[in-house]
Design a protein around this motif. Structure first.
Motif, PDB file in Angstrom:
ATOM      1  N   GLY A 119       0.823  -1.203   0.000  1.00 29.14           N
ATOM      2  CA  GLY A 119       0.000   0.000   0.000  1.00 29.14           C
ATOM      3  C   GLY A 119       0.852   1.244   0.000  1.00 29.14           C
ATOM      4  N   HIS A 120       0.191   2.376  -0.067  1.00 26.86           N
ATOM      5  CA  HIS A 120       0.897   3.661  -0.097  1.00 26.86           C
ATOM      6  C   HIS A 120       1.658   3.853   1.220  1.00 26.86           C
ATOM      7  CE1 HIS A 120       1.666   7.929  -0.434  1.00 26.86           C
ATOM      8  NE2 HIS A 120       1.227   7.901  -1.685  1.00 26.86           N
ATOM      9  N   PRO A 121       2.905   4.291   1.163  1.00 24.99           N
ATOM     10  CA  PRO A 121       3.702   4.446   2.385  1.00 24.99           C
ATOM     11  C   PRO A 121       3.101   5.407   3.404  1.00 24.99           C
ATOM     12  CG  PRO A 121       5.106   4.553   0.445  1.00 24.99           C
ATOM     13  CD  PRO A 121       3.698   4.575  -0.053  1.00 24.99           C
ATOM     14  N   LEU A 122       2.281   6.360   2.967  1.00 31.85           N
ATOM     15  CA  LEU A 122       1.713   7.334   3.892  1.00 31.85           C
ATOM     16  C   LEU A 122       0.334   6.937   4.417  1.00 31.85           C
ATOM     17  CD1 LEU A 122       2.714  10.690   2.167  1.00 31.85           C
ATOM     18  CD2 LEU A 122       3.896   9.452   3.992  1.00 31.85           C
ATOM     19  N   ASP A 123      -0.185   5.821   3.970  1.00 28.11           N
ATOM     20  CA  ASP A 123      -1.507   5.368   4.413  1.00 28.11           C
ATOM     21  C   ASP A 123      -1.340   4.440   5.614  1.00 28.11           C
ATOM     22  OD1 ASP A 123      -4.068   4.458   4.774  1.00 28.11           O
ATOM     23  OD2 ASP A 123      -4.461   4.098   2.647  1.00 28.11           O
ATOM     24  N   ALA A 124      -1.845   4.878   6.778  1.00 24.64           N
ATOM     25  CA  ALA A 124      -1.686   4.078   8.001  1.00 24.64           C
ATOM     26  C   ALA A 124      -2.310   2.709   7.861  1.00 24.64           C
ATOM     27  CB  ALA A 124      -2.306   4.823   9.182  1.00 24.64           C
ATOM     28  N   ARG A 125      -3.347   2.595   7.015  1.00 24.51           N
ATOM     29  CA  ARG A 125      -4.009   1.300   6.849  1.00 24.51           C
ATOM     30  C   ARG A 125      -3.156   0.310   6.052  1.00 24.51           C
ATOM     31  NH1 ARG A 125      -9.638   4.093   5.124  1.00 24.51           N
ATOM     32  NH2 ARG A 125      -8.102   5.252   3.918  1.00 24.51           N
ATOM     33  N   ALA A 126      -2.099   0.779   5.432  1.00 22.01           N
ATOM     34  CA  ALA A 126      -1.200  -0.100   4.689  1.00 22.01           C
ATOM     35  C   ALA A 126       0.101  -0.361   5.440  1.00 22.01           C
ATOM     36  CB  ALA A 126      -0.889   0.501   3.325  1.00 22.01           C
ATOM     37  N   ALA A 127       0.284   0.290   6.589  1.00 21.13           N
ATOM     38  CA  ALA A 127       1.564   0.187   7.290  1.00 21.13           C
ATOM     39  C   ALA A 127       1.894  -1.248   7.671  1.00 21.13           C
ATOM     40  CB  ALA A 127       1.544   1.073   8.536  1.00 21.13           C
ATOM     41  N   GLY A 128       0.902  -1.992   8.134  1.00 24.66           N
ATOM     42  CA  GLY A 128       1.150  -3.373   8.539  1.00 24.66           C
ATOM     43  C   GLY A 128       1.554  -4.242   7.369  1.00 24.66           C
ATOM     44  N   CYS A 129       0.879  -4.082   6.220  1.00 25.36           N
ATOM     45  CA  CYS A 129       1.234  -4.858   5.022  1.00 25.36           C
ATOM     46  C   CYS A 129       2.655  -4.528   4.571  1.00 25.36           C
ATOM     47  CB  CYS A 129       0.243  -4.571   3.901  1.00 25.36           C
ATOM     48  SG  CYS A 129      -1.417  -5.199   4.192  1.00 25.36           S
ATOM     49  N   ASN A 130       2.982  -3.253   4.546  1.00 27.58           N
ATOM     50  CA  ASN A 130       4.327  -2.856   4.118  1.00 27.58           C
ATOM     51  C   ASN A 130       5.394  -3.386   5.072  1.00 27.58           C
ATOM     52  OD1 ASN A 130       3.168  -1.517   1.964  1.00 27.58           O
ATOM     53  ND2 ASN A 130       3.165   0.477   2.973  1.00 27.58           N
ATOM     54  N   MET A 131       5.090  -3.415   6.369  1.00 27.04           N
ATOM     55  CA  MET A 131       6.028  -3.991   7.334  1.00 27.04           C
ATOM     56  C   MET A 131       6.226  -5.481   7.080  1.00 27.04           C
ATOM     57  SD  MET A 131       4.751  -2.096  10.828  1.00 27.04           S
ATOM     58  CE  MET A 131       5.361  -3.450  11.811  1.00 27.04           C
TER      59      MET A 131
END
Length: 399
Positions: A259-271
């Protein structure tokens, strides 16, 4: 435990009743249950040993779950049309058998034969964005068309979108509360439809209202059932990451949608991707990872179908009304109801938007309201600096 009235015990089912008594006894969880069974050889012998073991642990006046309570739960569950599944018995999901904390007892409502099909779990944010729910639907449709059952937790957002997209081909919902307790209430109709077209599972007693501690326990079953867990959208601290951790501990594949790096809802996926989870862009990526892992069940496979249960229609609970003396308005001001509706629409818009641009017409379709209702709200949010427009009719949420 349940609102079911007292009943005469059904015909004796000693082994099943003893099994249920043991897992429903105080301080006996799944891991303890399996250890007791290993030490004593049977549920009956473990029940006899429990008071002594409790005394040795410093617990006085210990009493195991009574046979009457076990009989009542079995009768209540069967009245709902649910089937009891015990660890290692017919219909019990084979995927759970290798877990050290596998649920010893499950209630199953619906197409029990789905427990024999290969499954993929789709999990993610409850406050999912429009892009997230669209991705969940796309994933679920593609995976179910390929012969996999989609399993999730019957929550809002990503769970709901996944279940709905896979409903016709057979989706599996793992409930945190009792098999007869839809949660959240807004998913009541979906819950009933899954019981008729798919499968609902619960390890908890009939009538149990879910509490916070029940959701991590549910999550281990979701990941345990699946060959792979796909995290579609998740914050850095969320139940979806607990499910992903369970999957790693259980030896399952963990996949994530970036997800977009600035979207908190994508932070877990990016991690997760940063830490080694497989990046997936759609169902084809998941199918490629799972190719050769398991052969999907063929159409026409034998399934056990629990009988449908007639359910009365329950009307929505009306919103509480304010008394006239509690409403104070200036002449010409909007009514409290109007303010509430506007605020609700603003929340819906902001919940569905993230830093990644989304087409305005797609947003309007996702919200399901006429364009004339949504357009003024978009203007207001733009003037407030909460959303911004990009060329081509795209919108994004300011972070």
């Amino acid at each position: 435990m349940s609102s079911c009235p007292p009943l005469a015990p059904p015909p004796r089912e000693d082994a099943l009743v003893s099994w249920l008594r043991l897992i429903r006894s105080r301080r006996v969880g799944p891991a303890t249950f399996h250890r007791l069974m290993g030490d004593h050889g049977s549920a009956e012998a473990a029940l006899e040993a429990l008071p002594r073991l409790a005394r040795d642990a410093g617990v006085s006046d210990y009493m195991a779950c009574s046979a009457d309570l076990a009989h009542r739960e079995l009768e209540c569950g069967r009245r709902l049309g649910a089937v009891p599944l015990i660890h290692g018995g017919p219909g019990y999901p084979g995927a759970l058998m290798d877990l050290p904390d596998a649920p010893p007892f499950l209630w199953a409502l619906g197409r029990v034969g789905l427990t024999g099909r290969p499954m993929v779990a789709l999990v993610g944010a409850r406050n999912a964005s429009s892009l997230g729910t669209r991705m969940a639907r796309r994933m679920a449709e593609g995976l179910s068309a390929a012969g996999f059952s989609v399993v999730s937790g019957l929550a809002r957002g990503i769970d709901r979108a996944a279940h709905m997209a896979a409903l016709e081909r057979g989706t599996v919902a793992v409930q945190a509360g009792g098999i007869d307790v839809p949660y959240p209430a807004e998913n009541t109709q979906l819950c009933h439809e899954i019981g008729e077209k798919g499968l609902r599972l619960s390890e908890n007693p009939v009538g149990l209202q879910p509490q916070a501690r029940h959701f991590p326990q549910r999550n281990r079953i979701i990941s345990g059932l699946a060959l792979a867990v796909v995290v579609v959208e998740a914050a850095a601290r969320s139940g979806s990451l607990i499910t992903a951790k369970n999957a790693l501990d259980q030896g399952r594949e963990v996949l994530a949608v970036p997800g977009h790096p600035l979207d908190a809802r994508a932070a877990g996926c990016n991690m997760l991707i940063r830490d080694g989870a497989v990046l997936v862009r759609g169902p084809d990526d998941v199918l490629e990872i799972l190719s050769g892992t398991a052969a999907p069940a063929l159409p026409g496979m034998a399934e056990v179908v629990t009988p449908p249960v007639s359910r009365p229609h329950v009307p929505d609970t009306p919103a509480p009304r304010l008394r006239a003396t509690e409403i104070r308005r200036m002449p010409g001001s909007a009514s409290p109801d109007a303010h509430s509706k506007t605020a609700s629409l603003h929340r819906q818009i902001l919940d569905r938007l993230g830093p990644s641009p989304l087409a305005e017409d797609q947003l309007i379709r996702d919200i399901g309201l006429p364009p004339g209702h949504v357009a003024p709200a978009l203007v207001t949010l733009e003037l407030d600096g909460r959303i911004e427009r990009a060329p081509g009719g795209f919108l994004s949420r300011r972070i």
